[in-house]
Design an enzyme around this catalytic site. Sequence first.
Site, short mmCIF file in Angstrom:
data_model
loop_
_atom_site.label_atom_id
_atom_site.label_comp_id
_atom_site.label_asym_id
_atom_site.label_seq_id
_atom_site.Cartn_x
_atom_site.Cartn_y
_atom_site.Cartn_z
N ASP A 79 -0.27 7.41 -12.37
CA ASP A 79 -1.54 7.64 -13.16
C ASP A 79 -1.93 8.89 -13.15
O ASP A 79 -2.50 9.63 -12.15
CB ASP A 79 -2.71 6.85 -12.32
CG ASP A 79 -4.19 6.78 -12.64
OD1 ASP A 79 -4.33 7.57 -13.68
OD2 ASP A 79 -4.93 6.29 -11.95
N HIS A 91 10.00 -3.60 -2.03
CA HIS A 91 11.49 -3.46 -2.04
C HIS A 91 12.01 -4.40 -0.65
O HIS A 91 13.12 -5.04 -1.15
CB HIS A 91 12.10 -2.29 -1.93
CG HIS A 91 12.01 -1.57 -3.34
ND1 HIS A 91 12.86 -0.61 -3.79
CD2 HIS A 91 11.20 -1.35 -3.95
CE1 HIS A 91 12.96 -0.35 -4.94
NE2 HIS A 91 11.67 -0.63 -5.07
N ASP A 130 11.30 -8.93 5.78
CA ASP A 130 11.94 -9.33 7.19
C ASP A 130 12.39 -7.90 7.59
O ASP A 130 13.39 -7.74 8.55
CB ASP A 130 13.09 -10.30 6.94
CG ASP A 130 14.15 -9.61 5.96
OD1 ASP A 130 13.99 -8.65 5.42
OD2 ASP A 130 15.16 -10.31 5.82
#
Length: 336
Positions: free
Chosen positions: A256, A70, A78
Site C-alpha cells: 500500500d 502460511h 499447528d
Amino acid sequence: MGTLLRRVLLSLALLAAAATPGAAAAAARLSTSYYSRSCPRVEQIVSDVVAAKQQANPSTAAGTLRLFFHDCFVSGCDASVLVSPLSSDRTPERAAEINLSLPGDAFDAVARAKAALEAACPGTVSCADILALAARDLVGILGGPRFPVFLGRRDARRSDARDVEGNLPRTNMSARAMTVLFARKGITPQEMVALAGAHTVGFSHCSEFAHRVYNYKGKGGGASGHDPSLNPEFARALQSSCAGYESNPDISIFNDIVTPRDFDELYFKNLPRGLGLLASDAALWEYPPTKVFVQQYADNRTAFFQDFARAMQKLGTVGVKTGRQGVVRRQCDILD
C-alpha cells in the site's frame, strides 16, 4: 447484485461449508480462557514481547500476519511452518520455495514470546497459539481491530515441504482460482477479500510483480510495456524503482503505497485506482464476485475491520490440532 453473481457466491459458500465439516467442532474445542489457570498472563506476555519487537523492527507485523496465514493454509494452524530446516530430518515447510521469503523478524517474534512463556509457564503454551496471538496483537499495534483469540491449539509433530505446493495462493493467481482454493479451506469469497486486506501493510519483492511492469505479455499490453490495469504513473515509478531487481532480489515495494505503515482500508481504495501491486490484488477488483466486497470495504472501514476480525478468527480454526492430536513444543523451531 445480479442473479448469476448470487449463484456464483452461493456455490462458493456451499463449497466452503462442505470443505470443513469439522470446523465447528474444532472451534468448539478452543476457548478464550484456555490458559486462565495454567498460564493466566499468556496474552500480556505475548503482547509485551511482540510490541517491543515491532518497535525495534517495524516489518515484524506484516511478516507475522503472513507467517500465520502460511501456517494455517498448509496443514492447519499447528506451527508446522516454524520448524527450521536445520533441526529436521526431512525438508520442512519453511524450506518450500514459496516460504523462503518469510521474514526472519516474524519467526524471531514468536521465538522470543515462546522463551518468555517457557520462563513463566514451562511446557504449557503452544507455538501455534503464540503465533495466533502475535498476529492479532500486531494488527492492533498498527491501528487495526483487536478481537478475541480462541486458544488451545497443539503443535504439529511433523512438517514437510511437500505439503505446501497447491495450498497457498500465488501472486499471479486469478481471483476465481483463489476463491476455489480458499473455499477448500472453508473460507468464503467475502472472508477471502477481508483477509486480503492484510496487504494494507508490508511489502513485496519486485520479482513478484515484474511481469506486470516489464514486457507485459497479457491482454492490452502495448508500447508502455506494463499491465494496462496499472495506473500509468504508478507503473512508470515501479519500472524505475525495480530496475536491477534481477541482480538485487531484495528490492521491494510497499503493498500500500499511500499508508504503508497503517492497518486501514486504503488497500481497497487503491485497487480501483490501478494501485494494486500484485496481479492477485488487482484481480479482486476485476472479478465480480470479489469486486463487490472490495467496494464495500473501500467505502466502510468499520465493515472491513469487523469482517477482518471474524475472518481471522475463522482462519485460526483451520485444521487445528487439539489434545492428543499434537504436542506443546518446548522450542518452536524444533520438532519434539
